[in-house]
Design an enzyme around this catalytic site. Structure first.
Site, PDB file in Angstrom:
ATOM      1  N   CYS A  35       0.840  -1.206   0.000  1.00 35.67           N
ATOM      2  CA  CYS A  35       0.000   0.000   0.000  1.00 35.67           C
ATOM      3  C   CYS A  35       0.875   1.256   0.000  1.00 35.67           C
ATOM      4  O   CYS A  35       1.686   1.429  -0.885  1.00 35.67           O
ATOM      5  CB  CYS A  35      -0.988  -0.035   1.168  1.00 35.67           C
ATOM      6  SG  CYS A  35      -2.437   1.039   0.926  1.00 35.67           S
ATOM      7  N   GLU A  52      -3.573  -9.512   2.842  1.00 36.61           N
ATOM      8  CA  GLU A  52      -3.315  -9.962   4.212  1.00 36.61           C
ATOM      9  C   GLU A  52      -4.452  -9.637   5.176  1.00 36.61           C
ATOM     10  O   GLU A  52      -4.452 -10.086   6.328  1.00 36.61           O
ATOM     11  CB  GLU A  52      -2.010  -9.338   4.741  1.00 36.61           C
ATOM     12  CG  GLU A  52      -2.126  -7.924   5.295  1.00 36.61           C
ATOM     13  CD  GLU A  52      -2.232  -6.824   4.230  1.00 36.61           C
ATOM     14  OE1 GLU A  52      -2.350  -5.648   4.601  1.00 36.61           O
ATOM     15  OE2 GLU A  52      -2.180  -7.166   3.029  1.00 36.61           O
ATOM     16  N   HIS A  65      -4.562  -5.312  -0.290  1.00 38.25           N
ATOM     17  CA  HIS A  65      -4.409  -5.945   1.023  1.00 38.25           C
ATOM     18  C   HIS A  65      -4.918  -7.377   1.084  1.00 38.25           C
ATOM     19  O   HIS A  65      -5.926  -7.668   1.737  1.00 38.25           O
ATOM     20  CB  HIS A  65      -5.143  -5.111   2.074  1.00 38.25           C
ATOM     21  CG  HIS A  65      -4.546  -3.759   2.283  1.00 38.25           C
ATOM     22  ND1 HIS A  65      -3.391  -3.554   3.011  1.00 38.25           N
ATOM     23  CD2 HIS A  65      -4.943  -2.540   1.842  1.00 38.25           C
ATOM     24  CE1 HIS A  65      -3.105  -2.252   3.017  1.00 38.25           C
ATOM     25  NE2 HIS A  65      -4.025  -1.627   2.320  1.00 38.25           N
TER      26      HIS A  65
END
Length: 305
Positions: free
Chosen positions: A142, A237, A235
């Protein structure tokens, strides 16, 4: 093989209860192998949450991982206790003499600032350069990925008219890439950002390969072979409820925010969100760890030479 971390780290018990193999120092020292040295430069305010998210996806491979948590040397976090930081983190100054097989640089909630207005940006640029001599492979996530791409390639980030927020369809543009081994042609990725980097600017910079792309929110994963780096703008994760917590926070604060796209069933926040990216999150980080294992030096001191 498990991921090695202190037993007192909050992520230890969370991952153990989820079935992720974790290992204490004493047990790891009895195994006659060299664990991969992976560092996490954590720029997010909720440190323990971010530690757990990344430890989960890198700890699911058959390899032993020795995880080191790193923080900026002169930046004090206000959202995590000083005891936690002192117990589990090294400053960059303390870690800079070491060599690492892999480094993850997280995002940070400072997208509205120009890079050079960030108080710790000069030290962060030093870290970017340090990766070229002390880290075998880096992943910038990011804002961390955008900052690193700007540093090495001069690509600018642009503010979006409204936040890219939700779960967006993405395309696998490089099925033969070792980082996308096992990926579907089309898959969902969580997105939460106010900025973007334009694909035309990346193409003009040269030597950058876009691996994942969304028609709605642009480039997602970009390979930079010259700097041994992946830039991951979104993202995989994230936990199942991460977007929900962000949405609830903004609603409670009265900040303008749209319901995260394609996240809640029927786009109704009254429904529990569904996780449709977990398997691809494990695939991406497992592929990254495997590629590091296949290409790094056994003698860790040779990294960067």
């Amino acid at each position: 093989m498990p991921i090695k971390m202190p037993q007192s780290l909050p992520a230890h018990d969370i991952l153990l209860n989820e079935g992720v193999m974790v290992m204490a120092e004493e047990m790891a020292s009895r195994q006659d192998i060299r664990p991969l040295q992976i560092a996490l430069l954590n720029l997010m305010p909720r440190k323990a949450v971010t530690e757990t998210q990344f430890a989960r996806v890198i700890g699911a491979t058959p390899l032993q991982i020795d995880l080191t948590l790193i923080r900026m040397s002169n930046h004090e976090t206000r959202n995590t206790s000083s005891r936690h930081m002192e117990s589990f983190y090294q400053t960059f100054e303390e870690a800079r003499h070491r060599k690492f097989d892999g480094l993850i640089i997280t995002g940070a909630p400072i997208e509205h600032l120009d890079f050079d207005k960030v108080t710790y940006y000069r030290e962060l640029q030093e870290i970017f350069d340090w990766t070229q001599t002390n880290v075998h492979h880096t992943m910038g996530v990011c804002w961390g990925g955008m900052a690193m791409m700007n540093h090495f390639h001069g690509v600018h980030k642009d503010m979006l008219e409204e936040k890219a927020f939700g779960c967006f369809r993405h395309r696998n543009l490089a099925p033969s890439s070792p980082y996308l081994r096992g990926f579907s042609d089309d898959f969902v990725v969580p997105v939460s950002r106010w900025t973007e980097m334009r694909e035309s600017d990346m193409q003009a910079a040269g030597d950058l390969e876009i691996l994942m792309h969304s028609n709605e929110v642009g480039a997602c994963l970009v390979n930079d072979p010259a700097h041994r780096t992946l830039y991951m703008f979104n993202h995989l994760e994230y936990d199942s409820d991460t977007l929900k917590l962000e949405y609830d926070r903004d609603v409670e604060a009265g900040d303008p925010i749209n319901v995260p796209c394609n996240y809640y069933p029927a786009d109704d926040p009254a429904n529990p969100p569904e996780n449709r990216w977990r398997s691809h999150g494990h695939l991406l980080y497992g592929n990254w760890i495997n590629e590091i294992y296949q290409t790094t030096h056994f003698d860790i001191d040779r990294i960067g030479t």
